[in-house]
Structures are given as structure tokens and as C-alpha cells.
Design a protein around this motif. Structure first.
Motif, PDB file in Angstrom:
ATOM      1  N   SER A  75       0.823  -1.279  -0.031  1.00  0.00           N
ATOM      2  CA  SER A  75       0.039  -0.148   0.069  1.00  0.00           C
ATOM      3  C   SER A  75       0.850   1.331   0.054  1.00  0.00           C
ATOM      4  CB  SER A  75      -0.995   0.051   1.300  1.00  0.00           C
ATOM      5  OG  SER A  75      -1.340   1.278   1.186  1.00  0.00           O
ATOM      6  N   THR A  76       0.364   2.278  -0.632  1.00  0.00           N
ATOM      7  CA  THR A  76       1.117   3.450  -0.726  1.00  0.00           C
ATOM      8  C   THR A  76       1.185   4.071   0.764  1.00  0.00           C
ATOM      9  OG1 THR A  76       0.326   4.120  -2.991  1.00  0.00           O
ATOM     10  CG2 THR A  76       0.907   5.927  -1.446  1.00  0.00           C
ATOM     11  N   THR A  77       0.138   4.132   1.693  1.00  0.00           N
ATOM     12  CA  THR A  77       0.146   4.278   2.847  1.00  0.00           C
ATOM     13  C   THR A  77       1.466   3.876   3.675  1.00  0.00           C
ATOM     14  OG1 THR A  77      -2.173   4.324   2.896  1.00  0.00           O
ATOM     15  CG2 THR A  77      -1.178   4.634   5.399  1.00  0.00           C
ATOM     16  N   LEU A  78       1.579   2.813   3.390  1.00  0.00           N
ATOM     17  CA  LEU A  78       2.773   2.086   4.344  1.00  0.00           C
ATOM     18  C   LEU A  78       4.240   2.573   3.674  1.00  0.00           C
ATOM     19  CD1 LEU A  78       4.068   0.188   6.544  1.00  0.00           C
ATOM     20  CD2 LEU A  78       3.783  -1.631   4.869  1.00  0.00           C
ATOM     21  N   ILE A  79       4.412   2.420   2.463  1.00  0.00           N
ATOM     22  CA  ILE A  79       5.550   2.827   1.705  1.00  0.00           C
ATOM     23  C   ILE A  79       5.811   4.367   1.946  1.00  0.00           C
ATOM     24  CG2 ILE A  79       6.186   3.439  -0.742  1.00  0.00           C
ATOM     25  CD1 ILE A  79       6.502   0.420  -0.246  1.00  0.00           C
ATOM     26  N   ASN A  80       4.913   5.319   1.821  1.00  0.00           N
ATOM     27  CA  ASN A  80       5.312   6.629   2.275  1.00  0.00           C
ATOM     28  C   ASN A  80       5.597   6.776   3.646  1.00  0.00           C
ATOM     29  OD1 ASN A  80       4.393   7.146  -0.546  1.00  0.00           O
ATOM     30  ND2 ASN A  80       2.428   7.974   0.075  1.00  0.00           N
ATOM     31  N   LYS A  81       5.174   6.050   4.642  1.00  0.00           N
ATOM     32  CA  LYS A  81       5.423   6.311   5.954  1.00  0.00           C
ATOM     33  C   LYS A  81       6.854   5.700   6.279  1.00  0.00           C
ATOM     34  CE  LYS A  81       3.690   7.534   9.057  1.00  0.00           C
ATOM     35  NZ  LYS A  81       3.799   8.781   9.781  1.00  0.00           N
ATOM     36  N   LEU A  82       7.111   4.468   5.570  1.00  0.00           N
ATOM     37  CA  LEU A  82       8.461   4.177   5.691  1.00  0.00           C
ATOM     38  C   LEU A  82       9.549   5.026   5.079  1.00  0.00           C
ATOM     39  CD1 LEU A  82       7.855   0.189   5.284  1.00  0.00           C
ATOM     40  CD2 LEU A  82       8.352   1.465   7.255  1.00  0.00           C
ATOM     41  N   LEU A  83       9.109   5.294   3.990  1.00  0.00           N
ATOM     42  CA  LEU A  83      10.148   6.267   3.357  1.00  0.00           C
ATOM     43  C   LEU A  83      10.296   7.539   4.038  1.00  0.00           C
ATOM     44  CD1 LEU A  83       8.949   6.143  -0.570  1.00  0.00           C
ATOM     45  CD2 LEU A  83      11.096   5.265   0.595  1.00  0.00           C
ATOM     46  N   ALA A  84       9.433   8.053   4.533  1.00  0.00           N
ATOM     47  CA  ALA A  84       9.270   9.314   5.194  1.00  0.00           C
ATOM     48  C   ALA A  84      10.570   9.191   6.541  1.00  0.00           C
ATOM     49  CB  ALA A  84       8.025   9.716   5.809  1.00  0.00           C
ATOM     50  N   LEU A  85      10.324   7.988   7.081  1.00  0.00           N
ATOM     51  CA  LEU A  85      11.123   7.849   8.379  1.00  0.00           C
ATOM     52  C   LEU A  85      12.526   7.309   7.881  1.00  0.00           C
ATOM     53  CD1 LEU A  85       8.580   6.003  10.590  1.00  0.00           C
ATOM     54  CD2 LEU A  85       9.607   8.180  11.126  1.00  0.00           C
ATOM     55  N   ASP A  86      12.659   7.021   6.475  1.00  0.00           N
ATOM     56  CA  ASP A  86      13.952   6.542   6.159  1.00  0.00           C
ATOM     57  C   ASP A  86      14.180   5.019   6.883  1.00  0.00           C
ATOM     58  OD1 ASP A  86      16.319   6.182   4.683  1.00  0.00           O
ATOM     59  OD2 ASP A  86      17.566   7.115   5.965  1.00  0.00           O
ATOM     60  N   ASP A  87      13.095   4.316   6.919  1.00  0.00           N
ATOM     61  CA  ASP A  87      13.116   3.153   7.919  1.00  0.00           C
ATOM     62  C   ASP A  87      13.384   2.040   6.807  1.00  0.00           C
ATOM     63  OD1 ASP A  87      12.154   0.940   9.108  1.00  0.00           O
ATOM     64  OD2 ASP A  87      10.896   2.229  10.085  1.00  0.00           O
ATOM     65  N   GLU A  88      14.522   1.318   7.322  1.00  0.00           N
ATOM     66  CA  GLU A  88      15.170   0.111   6.372  1.00  0.00           C
ATOM     67  C   GLU A  88      14.095  -1.181   6.351  1.00  0.00           C
ATOM     68  OE1 GLU A  88      19.554  -2.145   5.962  1.00  0.00           O
ATOM     69  OE2 GLU A  88      19.002  -0.928   7.857  1.00  0.00           O
ATOM     70  N   ARG A  89      13.162  -1.042   7.262  1.00  0.00           N
ATOM     71  CA  ARG A  89      12.100  -2.423   7.512  1.00  0.00           C
ATOM     72  C   ARG A  89      11.538  -2.251   6.019  1.00  0.00           C
ATOM     73  NH1 ARG A  89       9.282  -1.371  13.015  1.00  0.00           N
ATOM     74  NH2 ARG A  89       9.789   0.757  12.246  1.00  0.00           N
ATOM     75  N   ILE A  90      11.463  -1.327   5.005  1.00  0.00           N
ATOM     76  CA  ILE A  90      10.982  -1.314   3.797  1.00  0.00           C
ATOM     77  C   ILE A  90      11.537  -2.333   2.901  1.00  0.00           C
ATOM     78  CG2 ILE A  90      12.285   0.316   2.828  1.00  0.00           C
ATOM     79  CD1 ILE A  90       9.921   1.620   1.303  1.00  0.00           C
ATOM     80  N   THR A  91      12.850  -2.744   3.170  1.00  0.00           N
ATOM     81  CA  THR A  91      13.756  -3.595   2.261  1.00  0.00           C
ATOM     82  C   THR A  91      13.225  -4.944   2.630  1.00  0.00           C
ATOM     83  OG1 THR A  91      15.505  -3.739   3.898  1.00  0.00           O
ATOM     84  CG2 THR A  91      15.489  -2.038   2.289  1.00  0.00           C
TER      85      THR A  91
END
Length: 486
Positions: free
Chosen positions: A287-303
Motif C-alpha cells: 500500500s502507498t500508505t505504508l510505503i510513504n510512511k517508511l520512506l518518510a522515516l527512512d526506515d530500512e524495514r521497507i527492504t
């Protein structure tokens, strides 16, 4: 004549002897080893655990997947790029999600845990308090699952269809009553479970590690007590304080190695159900919602949660899009970890326990520093994904508030869509973005608050169902809020 007589007598004696021999061995010969008339707890336990976990985590049968098709989309961890109007993302689900969840938990899980208890109780054939304790913990988990998605459910009179005084039309208990029963059972289970007690066989979750079962029982009690805290503050504070004040008697999950999860094997029937679903179809994106939150936090869990696009970037798909609109997006798919057939199905983590402590400390329900608990929770979540939390991460999330705690919990609960949905409905966090202009939602545009009772209850248990709906406090639809809403 003498010879004839003697010959006849010999034949008669031989026949009688043969008949006696056949009669003596008749029961043994006519016992089918493949269809035993008695069964041990060790044979009932594995499937009961498997069904419970599968129904909570994934399940591979189409039109019955509450977590994958409905909850993970509603909570905006995933989004659908096709079939959105029939399988969850648009807030519309098939009736089989309700019936599949209800029927399998009651008929395949709860009833078999009840049989384990009846076979293993005091004075019974397979007397073993550890079997009883394990069954009570899993029943508590299963009942909590049902009441958290439906509302009032058959509880105190459920599973009594074969009792001496059979009850085939059980009454519905309120969520408050179900929660009270669950908490009492978990406390009793903790007392029954003994690391010095007899061994158990058939434990496919913890492989007979009774201490892990005790940790799961008490951690689950913390989850239930915290969830009802805004409605029963005094009782919830007492339970949480009782558990946390005496870790020797009431151990909880204290590391990722103690996570309550089912480990899978790469054989048909045992594989991680997300693998079964996502490896054969490409109907879902992150979802865009989760992706945008992780990108905003520069959160490595996105990987871990998502696969990158060809250029190495990550992009999400908005929820609720029509098939045509979704086709215009190039969005990330779910991460490779969840496409591993041996990846575990998770029921409760160390991170969740720490998030519960953080929220309870912030609300004044337990002593301790909410900020420290929150940092511990986030560190545990990163470590669970094979990562290390950056040293400056806490500064990225800002002030420690209910919103920041619950938003981080939402991130950490990726995969456990039902649990994240529970917490969103209870607290209202995280705050979801406005719908995409091309999104089309059913259910009056309201993110579902529950799922409807199965149609079988209307035909088989109507009078009790009507009382259950009265206890629900609203109509049997997906817009009526549940009892524990803050």
C-alpha cells in the motif's frame, strides 16, 4: 459305523476348536489400525494448532482469507491491483470469509482443543496438565480472535454439543464476558503449565518447550488486558501489574527467540500460507500508505516488507482503486521474506509485548517509562527483521504519544493484518490518509469495524443470534463499533 462315528466326531471337534480360536481373535482381527476408536492428545493437537494459525495468519483458500484479502488491505499494509470489488480492498468481502473463519475455528480448532482437555484432565486416560494448559492457551487465542472480529460470540455454552446435557444452540456472550473468561483461563493455564511436569508430544509450535507456552500465555493476557483497559481500567491494571511484578511466576516474551510462531517446512500442507498465495498470484502490492510512511522515516524495514522496482526505488499502490486505475501504477510487491515457504506464521512477538508496555505506561496503567518501552519495541521489531535500529531513529518519530506508539506498532505488525486492524479500530491510529480520488469504497466508505455473522447462524441459531446482535449494540453490519473501542 464306529469308524464313521469317530471320523464325524473328529471333524466336529476340529470345527469347534477353529470357531473358538476365531472368536478369541475376532476383536483383534477386526480392529482397523487406520481408523482407531480412541485417539490421544498428541494426534489432536497438531491439526488444531495448524488450523488456528492458518486462519489467523493467511489461509490459502480463496474467498476465505480474512488476513490477506481483507485485514491487510483495510489496514493499508497491502492493496489490490485486481478483483478489488469482491475480495476486500474496497471494503466488500464474500460471505465465505465470515463462514470460513467461524466454522473452521469452532469445528476444527476449538472442538479439538476441548477434546485434548477432556482426554488429559485429572484421572483421564492421558492425564497431563501440560496438555490441558496448552489447549487452554490456544483456545484463549482462538476465542479472542473470534470475538475481536465478530463481537459477541457463543462462548460459555459453545462446544457442548456432545455434553451429557447437550447444548446445540449456544447463547451468545458479550465481549466483556468473553474477555473475562479468557483472562481467567490464561491465569489458570499458567498455573497448570509446569516445566517439571510430563512431556507433551504433537506440539508443532514450541516443540514441547513449556516455558515458551507460559510466556505466550502471560503475554496474551497482557494483550487482552491492555485492549480492554479503557472499559475496565481497574481490572486491567491489576492483571498487568500482577504479571509484570512477578516475572518468575508470570514469565512473558522477552526476546525474539521466544516469539509465538509456527515454523513451516517446504512440503505441501506445511508451507507458509502467504507463500502459497503470493507465489502463485500477483494481485497484491504494498500500500502507498505504508510505503510513504517508511520512506518518510527512512526506515530500512521497507527492504524486508517490499520488493524494490527495477530502478531500486520503492512505490506503493493506493487502496480501493478500480482495476483500470490500478493498472496505471508500477508498485512494489510484498518482500521476498514472505515468499519463503518456510517463513514462520507469527502470533505474538517480543516487539508487541514492549508496545503494550509502552502504551500502558503512557496511560498510567503500569509503572515505567513509555519512551524506554517504545524504543525497546522498535529495536525488537528491527531485529525481528534481521536489521538494526539506527541510533537516531527515536528522533525521527518525535514526541512519544499514543499516536506515535500506535503508528510504530502498526509498522511492526506487518503480516499480522488482523492484529493491526484490531488496534486501529480500538485506538484510531495510525491516522489514515484521505482516499485516492480514483478509489471506490463500499460499506458507506467506512473502513470495516467488524465482519458480519455467518448466514448459518441465522438459520440454525436465530434466537441466540438476535440476542448477540442486541449485545453488539448495533446492526449486524461492518460499521458497528466493538465494545473495546477507546
Amino acid at each position: 459305523m464306529n469308524r464313521l462315528y469317530i471320523y464325524t466326531l473328529a471333524i466336529l471337534l476340529l470345527t469347534l476348536g477353529t470357531m473358538t480360536s476365531c472368536t478369541k481373535d475376532f476383536e483383534e482381527i477386526n480392529t482397523d489400525p487406520n481408523n482407531p476408536v480412541a485417539i490421544s492428545p498428541s494426534l489432536l493437537l497438531p491439526n488444531a494448532i495448524q488450523v488456528t494459525v492458518d486462519r489467523y495468519w493467511g489461509h490459502s483458500t480463496r474467498y476465505e482469507r480474512l488476513n490477506i484479502d481483507a485485514a491487510m488491505c483495510w489496514i493499508q499494509h497491502l492493496s489490490r491491483n485486481i478483483y478489488i470489488n469482491a475480495e476486500g480492498d474496497s471494503y466488500e468481502i464474500p460471505l465465505t470469509i465470515s463462514s470460513g473463519t467461524w466454522n473452521n475455528i469452532y469445528k476444527e480448532s476449538l472442538i479439538n482443543f476441548e477434546k485434548v482437555k477432556s482426554l488429559s484432565g485429572p484421572g483421564k486416560t492421558y492425564e497431563n496438565a501440560n496438555y490441558v494448559g496448552i489447549a487452554m492457551v490456544m483456545q484463549s487465542f482462538a476465542y479472542a480472535y473470534l470475538t475481536d472480529v465478530f463481537g459477541p460470540i457463543p462462548y460459555s455454552e459453545a462446544l457442548k454439543g456432545t455434553a451429557e446435557e447437550a447444548i446445540n444452540s449456544p447463547k451468545y456472550d458479550s465481549m466483556e464476558e468473553v474477555y473475562a473468561g479468557i483472562l481467567a483461563d490464561l491465569m489458570e493455564a499458567n498455573d497448570l503449565l509446569s516445566t517439571s511436569g510430563p512431556a507433551v508430544v504433537g506440539d508443532i509450535m514450541f516443540n514441547g518447550d513449556i516455558m515458551k507456552w507460559k510466556r505466550f500465555a502471560n503475554s496474551l493476557a497482557l494483550r487482552i488486558a491492555n485492549r480492554q483497559a479503557s472499559k475496565k481500567a481497574t481490572e486491567s491494571r491489576a492483571i498487568m501489574s500482577q504479571i509484570l511484578a512477578n516475572p518468575t511466576k508470570y514469565p512473558v516474551i522477552e526476546s525474539n527467540s521466544q516469539t509465538a510462531e509456527l515454523t513451516h517446512f517446504d512440503v505441501i500442507g506445511s508451507r507458509n500460507k502467504m507463500f502459497d498465495v503470493f507465489s502463485t498470484r500477483s494481485d497484491w502490492n504494498i500500500s502507498t500508505t505504508l510505503i510513504n510512511k517508511l520512506l518518510a522515516l527512512d526506515d530500512e524495514r521497507i527492504t524486508v516488507y517490499a520488493q524494490p522496482l527495477a530502478d531500486g526505488s520503492y512505490a506503493g499502490l493506493p487502496n480501493g482503486l478500480t482495476d483500470a486505475a490500478a493498472g496505471t501504477y508500477n508498485a512494489s510487491r510484498i518482500g521476498l521474506k514472505y515468499l519463503d515457504p518456510t517463513a514462520p506464521s507469527v502470533l505474538m512477538t517480543y516487539a508487541e509485548v514492549e508496545f503494550i508496555k509502552a502504551e500502558a505506561a503512557l496511560d498510567g496503567d503500569i509503572t515505567g517509562d513509555a519512551s524506554e518501552f517504545l524504543e525497546s519495541a522498535i529495536k525488537a521489531s528491527f531485529k525481528q527483521q534481521g536489521l538494526t535500529m539506527p541510533g537516531d531513529y527515536m528522533s525521527r518519530i518525535g514526541e512519544v504519544t499514543k499516536e506515535s506508539i500506535m503508528t510504530q506498532k502498526w509498522i511492526a505488525l506487518f503480516g499480522q493484518g488482523v492484529e493491526a486492524w484490531n488496534e486501529y479500530r480500538r485506538t484510531g491510529y495510525p491516522v489514515m490518509p484521505a482516499p485516492n480520488p480514483s478509489a471506490v469504497f463500499s460499506n458507506d466508505g467506512i473502513l470495516p469495524t467488524r465482519i458480519e455473522y455467518p448466514t448459518s447462524e441465522y438459520s440454525l441459531n436465530k434466537a441466540n443470534l438476535d440476542e448477540g446482535v442486541r449485545k453488539l449494540g448495533g446492526s449486524d453490519n461492518m460499521r458497528t463499533p466493538l465494545w473495546w473501542v477507546d
